[in-house]
Motif scaffolding. Structure first.
Motif, PDB file in Angstrom:
ATOM      1  N   ILE A  75      -0.464  -7.323  -3.812  1.00 30.17           N
ATOM      2  CA  ILE A  75      -1.831  -7.384  -3.730  1.00 30.17           C
ATOM      3  C   ILE A  75      -2.850  -6.234  -2.323  1.00 30.17           C
ATOM      4  CG2 ILE A  75      -4.113  -8.821  -2.479  1.00 30.17           C
ATOM      5  CD1 ILE A  75      -2.198 -11.244  -3.779  1.00 30.17           C
ATOM      6  N   ALA A  76      -3.368  -5.922  -2.976  1.00 28.23           N
ATOM      7  CA  ALA A  76      -3.953  -4.567  -2.005  1.00 28.23           C
ATOM      8  C   ALA A  76      -5.284  -4.353  -1.934  1.00 28.23           C
ATOM      9  CB  ALA A  76      -3.512  -2.981  -2.183  1.00 28.23           C
ATOM     10  N   SER A  77      -6.470  -4.954  -2.707  1.00 27.32           N
ATOM     11  CA  SER A  77      -7.759  -5.077  -2.300  1.00 27.32           C
ATOM     12  C   SER A  77      -8.225  -5.779  -0.501  1.00 27.32           C
ATOM     13  CB  SER A  77      -8.547  -6.486  -3.444  1.00 27.32           C
ATOM     14  OG  SER A  77      -7.482  -7.665  -3.370  1.00 27.32           O
ATOM     15  N   PRO A  78      -9.599  -5.374  -1.078  1.00 22.15           N
ATOM     16  CA  PRO A  78      -9.944  -6.012   0.662  1.00 22.15           C
ATOM     17  C   PRO A  78      -9.849  -8.253   0.687  1.00 22.15           C
ATOM     18  CG  PRO A  78     -11.574  -4.848  -0.459  1.00 22.15           C
ATOM     19  CD  PRO A  78     -10.929  -5.222  -1.515  1.00 22.15           C
ATOM     20  N   GLY A  79      -9.851  -8.174   1.599  1.00 26.74           N
ATOM     21  CA  GLY A  79      -9.194  -9.300   2.319  1.00 26.74           C
ATOM     22  C   GLY A  79      -9.722 -10.745   0.974  1.00 26.74           C
TER      23      GLY A  79
END
Ligand SMILES: NC(=O)c1ccc[n+]([C@@H]2O[C@H](COP(=O)([O-])OP(=O)(O)OC[C@H]3O[C@@H](n4cnc5c(N)ncnc54)[C@H](O)[C@@H]3O)[C@@H](O)[C@H]2O)c1
Length: 339
Positions: A75-79
């Motif tokens: 997961i490397a989407s925004p927090g």
């Protein structure tokens, strides 16, 4: 989990970090391939997928997780998008590497922690990559050896050349100092109990509305004192330094003396310009460690407990900042799964 030779990874979020992780999995590390990428920006996902053989682009995390060739999720989407992706992966019992922050606040981190406990086993490695940096690993080994006695204080400096547009005082804690909060807990093996934030008169170079630099003091349940200078518009580069002061000596990392040159009557070296450069090898080791552990059917590295504890310390930090006073950290008792 697959027993196939290569781990098929779905990378969610193909922005700066996500695209770099796609490159890393495809070109640098072994044992994994990018089977899917996901981004709400369909064009961006398609562009990234087009550079990787056999990679499918999606706009919905769930659709990627349902694909037969996806065995694990990064997961490397925004927090704020992490919680729903984590919970969707738990539904399928998929292993995850989740970029920091686990989630943006302690309440949502606690929901994710409870969901993982309901699974009954750890599934998540949280992306606190400093734990994989060669210098931090050396410092941790030295402190753990007891050679220098008990650590009494940690002095940290965290400097960025400049802050991105829209960077706020709260982001200074949540996006920057969060790394020192995690390494403090990890290096000392102690929980942080209170946070105080002090501010000098801001630099004239700081953007309007940002009090930069700031000085953060952390107290731990082992009686250590930790200070963090956070200066996100220092102008000259990206610098992360830490010095442990112990009963019988001190140890310092981050001086960046990999190469020192002498020329034309001067000596010196270069300073990294951003975290991607400074921590490049740490990111590589972090993702390789995740892939290796996942292929063995194990979960190692920073846990959801670490993500939750960091979120709780950040929350105290932002309160300390806004209320201008020492603020205690509120943590639940550590569940058995994370002991
Ligand atoms: N470990 C580190 O040192 C480090 C450094 C920088 C960023 N990060 C973390 O990495 C994550 C990504 O940061 P970034 O700098 O790459 O951000 P970014 O804005 O460059 O990229 C985020 C991407 O996610 C996409 N996106 C947004 N919502 C989404 C959703 N619901 N589902 C799928 N995709 C979605 C965006 O379109 C964008 O392409 C954040 O959690 C950030 O805190 C970690």
């Amino acid at each position: 989990m697959t027993q196939r030779g290569t781990l098929g990874v779905a990378v969610i979020g193909t922005g700066r970090m996500g695209a770099d992780h796609v490159r890393r999995i495809s070109e640098v590390i072994s044992g994994a391939r990018v089977a899917a990428v996901v981004d709400v920006d369909a064009e961006r996902a398609k562009n990234v997928a087009s550079g990787v053989e056999g990679c499918t682009a999606y706009t919905e995390p769930d659709a990627a997780m349902a694909a037969a060739d996806v065995d694990a999720v990064l997961i490397a989407s925004p927090g704020p998008a992490h919680e729903s992706a984590l919970l969707a992966a738990f539904e399928r019992d998929l292993p995850l590497l989740c970029e920091k922050p686990l989630t943006p606040d302690a309440a949502s981190a606690l929901r994710v922690l409870e969901a993982e406990q309901r699974l009954g086993h750890r599934r998540v490695q949280v992306g606190f990559m400093r734990r994989y940096d060669a210098e931090y690993v050396k410092l941790k080994a030295l402190l753990d050896s007891g050679q220098l006695g008990r650590p009494l204080m940690l002095h940290n400096r965290h400097r960025n050349a400049s802050s991105p547009p829209g960077f706020t005082d709260a982001m200074l804690i949540n996006d920057s100092v969060v790394h020192e909060m995690d390494v403090t807990r990890w290096l000392l093996g102690q929980e942080i109990t209170a946070v105080t934030v002090l501010r000098p008169t801001p630099s004239d170079v700081a953007p309007e509305g940002l009090a930069d630099p700031q000085f953060v003091v952390l107290e731990t349940d082992g009686g250590a004192l930790v200070d963090v200078e956070i200066f996100v518009n220092c102008g000259f580069g990206y610098q992360v330094q830490a010095e442990a002061v112990c009963e019988r000596g001190t140890a310092r990392i981050g001086d960046g003396h990999a190469m020192v040159t002498n020329a034309a009557g001067r000596w010196g070296g270069t300073i990294a310009q951003d975290f991607v450069e400074r921590f490049e090898e740490a990111y590589d080791r972090e993702v390789q460690a995740w892939v290796d552990a996942t292929r063995r059917g194990e979960v190692t590295g920073p846990s959801i407990w670490d993500g939750y504890a960091a979120a709780a310390v950040c929350e105290a930090g932002v309160r300390a900042q806004t209320e201008g006073r020492r603020t205690e950290v509120e943590l639940i008792e550590r569940p058995a799964l994370y002991r």
